[in-house]
Design a protein around this motif. Structure first.
Motif, mmCIF file in Angstrom:
data_model
loop_
_atom_site.group_PDB
_atom_site.id
_atom_site.type_symbol
_atom_site.label_atom_id
_atom_site.label_comp_id
_atom_site.label_asym_id
_atom_site.label_seq_id
_atom_site.Cartn_x
_atom_site.Cartn_y
_atom_site.Cartn_z
ATOM 1 N N HIS A 63 -93.253 102.987 23.020
ATOM 2 C CA HIS A 63 -92.383 102.159 24.097
ATOM 3 C C HIS A 63 -91.092 102.999 24.454
ATOM 4 C CE1 HIS A 63 -89.856 102.291 20.162
ATOM 5 N NE2 HIS A 63 -88.939 102.127 20.769
ATOM 6 N N ASP A 64 -90.534 104.047 23.832
ATOM 7 C CA ASP A 64 -89.400 104.968 24.255
ATOM 8 C C ASP A 64 -89.978 106.018 25.129
ATOM 9 O OD1 ASP A 64 -87.316 103.378 23.763
ATOM 10 O OD2 ASP A 64 -86.986 104.025 21.807
ATOM 11 N N HIS A 74 -87.295 108.224 26.817
ATOM 12 C CA HIS A 74 -86.569 109.262 25.975
ATOM 13 C C HIS A 74 -86.847 110.469 25.419
ATOM 14 C CE1 HIS A 74 -83.454 105.974 25.639
ATOM 15 N NE2 HIS A 74 -83.944 105.296 24.830
ATOM 16 N N HIS A 81 -83.813 102.731 30.649
ATOM 17 C CA HIS A 81 -84.818 103.762 30.319
ATOM 18 C C HIS A 81 -86.054 102.980 30.264
ATOM 19 C CE1 HIS A 81 -83.951 102.197 26.257
ATOM 20 N NE2 HIS A 81 -85.056 102.243 25.904
ATOM 21 N N HIS A 116 -89.058 96.127 26.002
ATOM 22 C CA HIS A 116 -88.831 96.373 24.869
ATOM 23 C C HIS A 116 -87.296 96.113 24.358
ATOM 24 C CE1 HIS A 116 -88.270 100.522 25.663
ATOM 25 N NE2 HIS A 116 -87.000 100.489 24.571
ATOM 26 N N GLU A 117 -86.542 96.200 25.610
ATOM 27 C CA GLU A 117 -84.998 96.145 25.407
ATOM 28 C C GLU A 117 -84.376 94.649 25.831
ATOM 29 O OE1 GLU A 117 -83.055 98.339 23.577
ATOM 30 O OE2 GLU A 117 -84.330 100.242 23.941
ATOM 31 N N ASN A 145 -87.932 97.022 17.223
ATOM 32 C CA ASN A 145 -87.293 98.469 17.928
ATOM 33 C C ASN A 145 -85.606 98.441 17.400
ATOM 34 O OD1 ASN A 145 -86.586 100.687 19.802
ATOM 35 N ND2 ASN A 145 -85.601 98.889 21.191
#
Ligand SMILES: [Fe+2]
Ligand SMILES: [Fe+2]
Length: 311
Positions: A185-186, A189, A214, A239-240, A268
């Motif tokens: 998911h990240d 980053h 992101h 996801h955010e 998360n």
């Protein structure tokens, strides 16, 4: 000796099987012997290795086959319930293997084979979590001391599968995609290297603006990769988001989100609080209850509370 050293991922060095090769670090274009054949990496030794925050080491080309055999033996043993090894060691190896798989895809998203291997492993990982009592707690007990994004992915993936199980999601295909999407998911980053290890409230306005992009930037980078599953891209992008429509980057309400993203989002946030904001594990869900009301379905937060208190 040839100078064509081969890079290896430190996350693959796990468990009590002794390595039968030397590993080097590269300093000022020179390879310095760092760990010797005969060492192993479990428990405290693993924590010590992790605290070095090294992602890659190098081996001599003539060690490559021995390294491959080591890795294969490790992972076969770890997934074998009857291997006689304790669950703590097996979980350390499996966690490291998942982390290494995440790193391989995030480093080189165009590599279809790496993606497929990671996808297969995600299915195996789901089975491990489903079939063994202490699997989840053993995986989550491995502290992400170096605030590694791929390790964070493994943690979120583990929590997401546990939460899905509580919500009675049973389709193996869905669980595999959930596990894979949460693992990756990240993505952004990992690529950008932004310092995310602090509360968002402490970032400058410009940093927040970039930070909030992101999920979208990550999804955009893999959108054109044919081997990427659409659901995985959705999880990266969403996801955010919060179910009340006040999340980012799109402000989607729950009905517009992929149901798997709705599961990943609170998982998360729980690990973000623990790993990047220093909230004690026992307080993380409580914190979510207070500060994140309305952002995630209440029964999801409650189920996460049950999961965390049973660890
Ligand atoms: Fe994120
Ligand atoms: Fe995250």
């Amino acid at each position: 000796m040839s100078t064509e050293y081969v890079p290896i991922r430190v996350s693959t060095l796990r468990g009590d099987q002794k390595i039968d090769f030397d590993a080097y670090v590269k300093i000022n274009e020179k390879y310095i012997l760092y760990i010797k054949s005969g060492d192993s990496f479990e428990g405290e030794r693993l924590q010590r290795l992790k605290s070095k925050k090294l992602k890659k080491m190098f081996i001599a080309p003539d060690s490559e086959q021995r390294y491959r055999t080591y890795m294969q033996k490790n992972i076969e043993m770890a997934y074998d319930k009857g291997s006689g090894k304790d669950i703590t060691t097996r979980a350390e190896i499996i966690q490291g293997n998942q982390q290494s798989n995440a790193e391989a895809v995030m480093e080189d998203p165009g590599n279809a084979q790496a993606y497929q291997e990671t996808k297969d492993a995600a299915g195996k990982f789901v089975q491990f979590l489903e079939q063994e009592d202490k699997s989840l707690s053993s995986i989550l007990n491995i502290v992400n001391a170096d605030q590694n994004i791929a390790h964070h992915g493994v943690t979120v993936s583990s929590l997401a599968v546990a939460l899905a199980k509580k919500l009675k999601v049973q389709d193996p295909k869905q669980l595999q995609l959930l596990s894979l999407g949460a693992l990756l998911h990240d993505f952004e980053h990992f690529q950008s290297g932004v310092a995310i290890n602090r509360p968002i409230e402490q970032m400058t306005e410009a940093e927040v603006k970039l930070y909030k992009q992101h999920p979208q930037l990550g999804a955009q980078k893999v959108q054109d990769k044919k081997h990427f599953d659409a659901t995985v891209i959705k999880i990266i992008a969403e996801h955010e988001e919060y179910v009340d429509g006040k999340g980012y980057p799109y402000g989607l309400v729950e009905s517009k989100m992929d149901p798997l993203s709705v599961i990943v989002a609170p998982c998360n946030m729980v690990d973000r609080l623990i790993t990047f904001e220093g909230v004690p594990r026992k307080d993380a869900v409580k914190r979510l209850m207070i500060t994140a009301v309305g952002r995630y379905p209440l029964n999801y937060i409650q189920a996460l509370g049950d999961i965390m208190s049973a660890l």
